[in-house]
Design a protein around this motif. Sequence first.
Motif, PDB file in Angstrom:
ATOM      1  N   LEU A  11       7.189  -2.296   4.151  1.00  0.00           N
ATOM      2  CA  LEU A  11       6.318  -1.220   3.710  1.00  0.00           C
ATOM      3  C   LEU A  11       4.876  -1.616   4.006  1.00  0.00           C
ATOM      4  O   LEU A  11       4.492  -2.779   3.851  1.00  0.00           O
ATOM      5  CB  LEU A  11       6.471  -0.974   2.210  1.00  0.00           C
ATOM      6  CG  LEU A  11       7.830  -0.492   1.711  1.00  0.00           C
ATOM      7  CD1 LEU A  11       7.828  -0.413   0.192  1.00  0.00           C
ATOM      8  CD2 LEU A  11       8.193   0.842   2.330  1.00  0.00           C
ATOM      9  N   SER A  12       4.083  -0.649   4.426  1.00  0.00           N
ATOM     10  CA  SER A  12       2.650  -0.855   4.594  1.00  0.00           C
ATOM     11  C   SER A  12       1.936  -0.199   3.419  1.00  0.00           C
ATOM     12  O   SER A  12       2.160   0.984   3.134  1.00  0.00           O
ATOM     13  CB  SER A  12       2.169  -0.254   5.907  1.00  0.00           C
ATOM     14  OG  SER A  12       0.765  -0.433   6.055  1.00  0.00           O
ATOM     15  N   MET A  13       1.128  -0.960   2.714  1.00  0.00           N
ATOM     16  CA  MET A  13       0.384  -0.458   1.559  1.00  0.00           C
ATOM     17  C   MET A  13      -1.102  -0.417   1.886  1.00  0.00           C
ATOM     18  O   MET A  13      -1.706  -1.437   2.223  1.00  0.00           O
ATOM     19  CB  MET A  13       0.617  -1.359   0.342  1.00  0.00           C
ATOM     20  CG  MET A  13      -0.160  -0.931  -0.903  1.00  0.00           C
ATOM     21  SD  MET A  13       0.048  -2.045  -2.326  1.00  0.00           S
ATOM     22  CE  MET A  13      -1.070  -3.401  -1.877  1.00  0.00           C
ATOM     23  N   ASP A  14      -1.695   0.778   1.823  1.00  0.00           N
ATOM     24  CA  ASP A  14      -3.136   0.951   2.015  1.00  0.00           C
ATOM     25  C   ASP A  14      -3.749   1.308   0.669  1.00  0.00           C
ATOM     26  O   ASP A  14      -3.302   2.251   0.002  1.00  0.00           O
ATOM     27  CB  ASP A  14      -3.403   2.065   3.028  1.00  0.00           C
ATOM     28  CG  ASP A  14      -2.811   1.746   4.392  1.00  0.00           C
ATOM     29  OD1 ASP A  14      -3.131   0.681   4.933  1.00  0.00           O
ATOM     30  OD2 ASP A  14      -2.010   2.557   4.893  1.00  0.00           O
ATOM     31  N   VAL A  15      -4.779   0.568   0.293  1.00  0.00           N
ATOM     32  CA  VAL A  15      -5.348   0.674  -1.054  1.00  0.00           C
ATOM     33  C   VAL A  15      -6.849   0.890  -0.979  1.00  0.00           C
ATOM     34  O   VAL A  15      -7.532   0.322  -0.125  1.00  0.00           O
ATOM     35  CB  VAL A  15      -5.052  -0.619  -1.853  1.00  0.00           C
ATOM     36  CG1 VAL A  15      -5.789  -0.636  -3.169  1.00  0.00           C
ATOM     37  CG2 VAL A  15      -3.558  -0.763  -2.099  1.00  0.00           C
ATOM     38  N   VAL A  16      -7.357   1.719  -1.896  1.00  0.00           N
ATOM     39  CA  VAL A  16      -8.796   1.835  -2.133  1.00  0.00           C
ATOM     40  C   VAL A  16      -9.034   1.440  -3.584  1.00  0.00           C
ATOM     41  O   VAL A  16      -8.340   1.930  -4.493  1.00  0.00           O
ATOM     42  CB  VAL A  16      -9.308   3.266  -1.879  1.00  0.00           C
ATOM     43  CG1 VAL A  16     -10.804   3.354  -2.186  1.00  0.00           C
ATOM     44  CG2 VAL A  16      -9.034   3.687  -0.440  1.00  0.00           C
TER      45      VAL A  16
END
Length: 266
Positions: free
Chosen positions: A107-112
Amino acid sequence: MPSDKAPRSAPEKVEKLYFVASDTAEAQEACTRLVARYGEVSAEEADVIVALGGDGLMLQTLHKFMGAGKPIYGMNRGSVGFLMNEYREDDLLSRVAEADATPIHPLSMDVVDQSGKSSTAQAINEVSLLRQTSQAARLRISIDGRVRLEELICDGIIISTPAGSTAYNLSAHGPILPISSPLLALTPISAFRPRRWRGALLPNHARVDIDILEPEKRPVSASADHREIRDVTRVSVHEDGSVEGLIMFDREHGWDERILTEMFRY
């Protein structure tokens, strides 16, 4: 249509091994004996990487060699060992040559976060969001750009791969997924509202966007396997099919058999 996660045969020749071991005395002693018996080459030259330890070491090794095309064969010198094969020193080259290699995609997790900083991390087992304080988290969940749940009040939520479905996801009463299934499990942790929502099964091509409501009052952290990012405001998760890892199991006790055993455990 056959799944791209179907088991594959081991490399045609298995002659060169590279060993990694956890820091425990048991794993280090096993590594010393196996290197003396079978020899060792560099990771770049190896046909197969042999991991000695527990599931934590296997996850670390899969992360390190993700996309390298190197099959990883684990032997249990840890505690749980769900991702590992039984430890035996005899006939290791033959065992590895006869094992099946199962492809997995992270899984690729992109976070702000609250400062506006963006971060990316990969997860083999799961992405989990957890409340940081005594205040329950308030989350809005969107799937492929469409809001599906305006507000989930909970301790957190898990997005799990089939590989991770028997780990944290199962502890949170999420479903066990066959390893070749093109699915992700979306599982709430202690849902308060809506109280009856038990999660969802999603196609593995789905994109999950989670917005944290009231992030300052109700702070939330996001973890991709062992990497944690705190005070997040938005998390986007999708399976990265362009990256592949290979995990090997003995044919007589492969991953499908392990998952079926978990399904009927009581």
